[in-house]
Enzyme design. Structure first.
Site, PDB file in Angstrom:
ATOM      1  N   ASP A 141      50.535  37.201  79.579  1.00 19.42           N
ATOM      2  CA  ASP A 141      51.471  38.251  80.005  1.00 19.42           C
ATOM      3  C   ASP A 141      50.924  39.024  81.202  1.00 19.42           C
ATOM      4  O   ASP A 141      49.707  39.139  81.378  1.00 19.42           O
ATOM      5  CB  ASP A 141      51.727  39.197  78.816  1.00 19.42           C
ATOM      6  CG  ASP A 141      52.980  40.028  79.005  1.00 19.42           C
ATOM      7  OD1 ASP A 141      53.773  39.726  79.924  1.00 19.42           O
ATOM      8  OD2 ASP A 141      53.164  40.990  78.243  1.00 19.42           O
ATOM      9  N   GLY A 142      51.849  39.565  81.999  1.00 20.22           N
ATOM     10  CA  GLY A 142      51.471  40.451  83.103  1.00 20.22           C
ATOM     11  C   GLY A 142      51.586  39.834  84.487  1.00 20.22           C
ATOM     12  O   GLY A 142      51.150  40.449  85.464  1.00 20.22           O
ATOM     13  N   GLY A 161      54.349  39.442  86.255  1.00 23.99           N
ATOM     14  CA  GLY A 161      55.296  40.225  87.051  1.00 23.99           C
ATOM     15  C   GLY A 161      54.640  41.502  87.567  1.00 23.99           C
ATOM     16  O   GLY A 161      54.719  41.833  88.754  1.00 23.99           O
ATOM     17  N   HIS A 220      53.852  34.606  88.907  1.00 24.51           N
ATOM     18  CA  HIS A 220      53.917  33.423  88.037  1.00 24.51           C
ATOM     19  C   HIS A 220      53.127  32.270  88.655  1.00 24.51           C
ATOM     20  O   HIS A 220      52.452  31.521  87.944  1.00 24.51           O
ATOM     21  CB  HIS A 220      55.363  33.008  87.796  1.00 24.51           C
ATOM     22  CG  HIS A 220      56.174  34.037  87.050  1.00 24.51           C
ATOM     23  ND1 HIS A 220      55.735  34.625  85.891  1.00 24.51           N
ATOM     24  CD2 HIS A 220      57.393  34.586  87.305  1.00 24.51           C
ATOM     25  CE1 HIS A 220      56.653  35.489  85.462  1.00 24.51           C
ATOM     26  NE2 HIS A 220      57.662  35.488  86.307  1.00 24.51           N
ATOM     27  N   ASN A 276      63.192  35.267  76.995  1.00 26.78           N
ATOM     28  CA  ASN A 276      63.029  35.259  78.457  1.00 26.78           C
ATOM     29  C   ASN A 276      64.253  34.694  79.178  1.00 26.78           C
ATOM     30  O   ASN A 276      64.415  34.890  80.380  1.00 26.78           O
ATOM     31  CB  ASN A 276      61.775  34.476  78.888  1.00 26.78           C
ATOM     32  CG  ASN A 276      60.458  35.173  78.574  1.00 26.78           C
ATOM     33  OD1 ASN A 276      59.443  34.537  78.338  1.00 26.78           O
ATOM     34  ND2 ASN A 276      60.457  36.509  78.576  1.00 26.78           N
ATOM     35  N   TRP A 277      65.150  34.005  78.437  1.00 25.38           N
ATOM     36  CA  TRP A 277      66.397  33.528  79.072  1.00 25.38           C
ATOM     37  C   TRP A 277      67.233  34.705  79.572  1.00 25.38           C
ATOM     38  O   TRP A 277      68.082  34.532  80.437  1.00 25.38           O
ATOM     39  CB  TRP A 277      67.238  32.710  78.080  1.00 25.38           C
ATOM     40  CG  TRP A 277      66.653  31.389  77.697  1.00 25.38           C
ATOM     41  CD1 TRP A 277      66.235  31.022  76.450  1.00 25.38           C
ATOM     42  CD2 TRP A 277      66.435  30.240  78.538  1.00 25.38           C
ATOM     43  NE1 TRP A 277      65.754  29.723  76.471  1.00 25.38           N
ATOM     44  CE2 TRP A 277      65.872  29.221  77.736  1.00 25.38           C
ATOM     45  CE3 TRP A 277      66.651  29.978  79.895  1.00 25.38           C
ATOM     46  CZ2 TRP A 277      65.522  27.969  78.241  1.00 25.38           C
ATOM     47  CZ3 TRP A 277      66.309  28.735  80.399  1.00 25.38           C
ATOM     48  CH2 TRP A 277      65.750  27.745  79.575  1.00 25.38           C
ATOM     49  N   ARG A 279      66.261  37.125  81.347  1.00 22.50           N
ATOM     50  CA  ARG A 279      65.784  37.650  82.638  1.00 22.50           C
ATOM     51  C   ARG A 279      66.767  37.260  83.746  1.00 22.50           C
ATOM     52  O   ARG A 279      67.610  36.385  83.554  1.00 22.50           O
ATOM     53  CB  ARG A 279      64.396  37.075  82.936  1.00 22.50           C
ATOM     54  CG  ARG A 279      63.365  37.616  81.981  1.00 22.50           C
ATOM     55  CD  ARG A 279      61.981  37.316  82.461  1.00 22.50           C
ATOM     56  NE  ARG A 279      61.020  37.886  81.532  1.00 22.50           N
ATOM     57  CZ  ARG A 279      59.730  37.996  81.760  1.00 22.50           C
ATOM     58  NH1 ARG A 279      59.220  37.565  82.905  1.00 22.50           N
ATOM     59  NH2 ARG A 279      58.926  38.529  80.870  1.00 22.50           N
TER      60      ARG A 279
HETATM   61  C1  IPE Z   1      55.933  37.244  75.971  1.00 21.39           C
HETATM   62  O1  IPE Z   1      55.913  38.076  77.084  1.00 21.39           O
HETATM   63  C2  IPE Z   1      56.400  35.882  76.353  1.00 21.39           C
HETATM   64  C3  IPE Z   1      55.491  35.114  77.200  1.00 21.39           C
HETATM   65  C4  IPE Z   1      54.299  35.469  77.565  1.00 21.39           C
HETATM   66  C5  IPE Z   1      55.994  33.838  77.644  1.00 21.39           C
HETATM   67  P1  IPE Z   1      57.128  39.031  77.458  1.00 21.39           P
HETATM   68  O2  IPE Z   1      56.769  39.691  78.718  1.00 21.39           O
HETATM   69  O3  IPE Z   1      58.402  38.281  77.444  1.00 21.39           O
HETATM   70  O4  IPE Z   1      57.128  40.037  76.228  1.00 21.39           O
HETATM   71  P2  IPE Z   1      57.735  41.499  76.088  1.00 21.39           P
HETATM   72  O5  IPE Z   1      59.166  41.428  76.495  1.00 21.39           O
HETATM   73  O6  IPE Z   1      56.960  42.389  76.994  1.00 21.39           O
HETATM   74  O7  IPE Z   1      57.531  41.851  74.653  1.00 21.39           O
HETATM   75  C1  IPE Z   2      54.363  36.553  81.595  1.00 19.45           C
HETATM   76  O1  IPE Z   2      54.424  37.500  82.585  1.00 19.45           O
HETATM   77  C2  IPE Z   2      55.127  35.285  81.934  1.00 19.45           C
HETATM   78  C3  IPE Z   2      56.421  35.142  81.255  1.00 19.45           C
HETATM   79  C4  IPE Z   2      56.892  35.905  80.326  1.00 19.45           C
HETATM   80  C5  IPE Z   2      57.230  34.002  81.653  1.00 19.45           C
HETATM   81  P1  IPE Z   2      55.643  38.500  82.729  1.00 19.45           P
HETATM   82  O2  IPE Z   2      56.643  37.893  83.639  1.00 19.45           O
HETATM   83  O3  IPE Z   2      56.155  38.899  81.406  1.00 19.45           O
HETATM   84  O4  IPE Z   2      54.947  39.709  83.443  1.00 19.45           O
HETATM   85  P2  IPE Z   2      55.234  41.256  83.175  1.00 19.45           P
HETATM   86  O5  IPE Z   2      55.017  41.485  81.717  1.00 19.45           O
HETATM   87  O6  IPE Z   2      56.641  41.521  83.589  1.00 19.45           O
HETATM   88  O7  IPE Z   2      54.233  41.951  84.022  1.00 19.45           O
HETATM   89 MG    MG Z   3      55.710  40.407  80.165  1.00 18.50          MG
END
Ligand code: IPE
Ligand code: IPE
Ligand code: MG
Length: 251
Positions: free
Chosen positions: A18-19, A21, A35, A66-67, A69
């Site tokens: 995670d993180g 973005g 990503h 995540n769909w 988004r």
């Molecule tokens: C969890 O991260 C899913 C993945 C790492 C693929 P998210 O970024 O989707 O989770 P939330 O929405 O912050 O809980």
């Molecule tokens: C994790 O990073 C990757 C996926 C969920 C696909 P994020 O895209 O959730 O990054 P943040 O949490 O928004 O920083």
């Molecule tokens: Mg995230």
């Protein structure tokens, strides 16, 4: 680098990556750049886990939620996933790694499924680490799919309600055949499970770090694994029982 005891590594390591973005946004970059950088961290962790002799590595790459988004980000993630699998399959062969996927594959675009099938097929006979990608994956959805298949088998007379044990139930999950994760790492400072492996994480040791996934390094991975090795896993027993068992096992 922390000294790791090769005898006490997790058999199954799971990671919520995670993180990406936020990593990008903090640098005034588009989220997709985060990503892309995250994919480099994936390569490092896959390589390290396999080198360390970890048998199962499961990566949460795209959740069922995540769909929701923005379509542009979802499309970019699917393209990146396809590119990653295509580029990495040769390396997976060299490293004897086997691909596996969990999640609702019926939701994935056809071209992504074709790429996945190809990679799974090519690496099927590899005997090293099993790399499981959680794609379009949600723990509750997985439990519902398992319950539906169980119910179907009950209706068709293959089993009766009295046959339902935790072992039998487990075999209906996407992860049937995989051991439960011993250790879960989540990056980016969020302290939640986000619908990942709800059944399987029952006794998993959890580890959270503030580092965003693109910044996660070999050093941090080793630090996390060293932390795992300092934990006493009790599985509901007393500390004394665990010490005794350890003494017996080592005798
Ligand atoms: C969890 O991260 C899913 C993945 C790492 C693929 P998210 O970024 O989707 O989770 P939330 O929405 O912050 O809980
Ligand atoms: C994790 O990073 C990757 C996926 C969920 C696909 P994020 O895209 O959730 O990054 P943040 O949490 O928004 O920083
Ligand atoms: Mg995230």
């Amino acid at each position: 680098m922390n000294e790791l005891d090769p005898q006490r590594l997790p058999v199954h390591l799971a990671v919520i990556m995670d993180g990406n973005g936020r990593w990008a946004q903090q640098r005034m970059l588009k989220r997709i750049i985060g990503h892309q950088r995250g994919a480099e961290t994936v390569k490092m962790v896959v390589e390290q886990a396999s080198l360390l002799g970890i048998k199962y590595l499961t990566l949460f790459a795209f959740s069922a939620e995540n769909w929701s988004r923005p379509a542009l980000e979802v499309r970019a993630l699917m393209t990146l996933l396809k590119k990653y699998i295509r580029q990495e399959t040769a390396r997976m062969m060299r490293k004897n790694i086997r691909y596996n996927v969990i999640g609702d594959r019926s939701e994935l675009p056809d071209d992504v499924n074709e790429t996945l099938d190809e990679a799974i097929h090519k690496t099927a006979a590899n005997t090293g680490m099993v790399l499981t990608l959680a794609l379009s994956y949600g723990g509750r959805q997985e439990l519902c799919r398992a319950a539906a298949r169980l119910a179907q088998d009950a209706v068709s007379g293959k089993l009766s309600p009295a046959d339902i044990t935790t072992d039998l139930f487990e075999s209906y999950l996407d992860t049937g055949g995989l051991p439960d994760p011993d250790f879960l790492i989540r990056t980016s400072g969020e302290m939640r499970i986000s619908n990942f492996l709800l059944w399987q994480l029952a006794y998993t040791e959890l580890y959270f770090t503030d580092t965003n996934w693109p910044d996660f390094t070999i050093n941090e991975l080793h630090k996390a694994l060293a932390d795992f090795q300092s934990r006493e896993r009790r599985f509901g027993m007393t500390g004394d029982q665990i010490t005794q068992r350890g003494t017996l096992l080592n005798a």
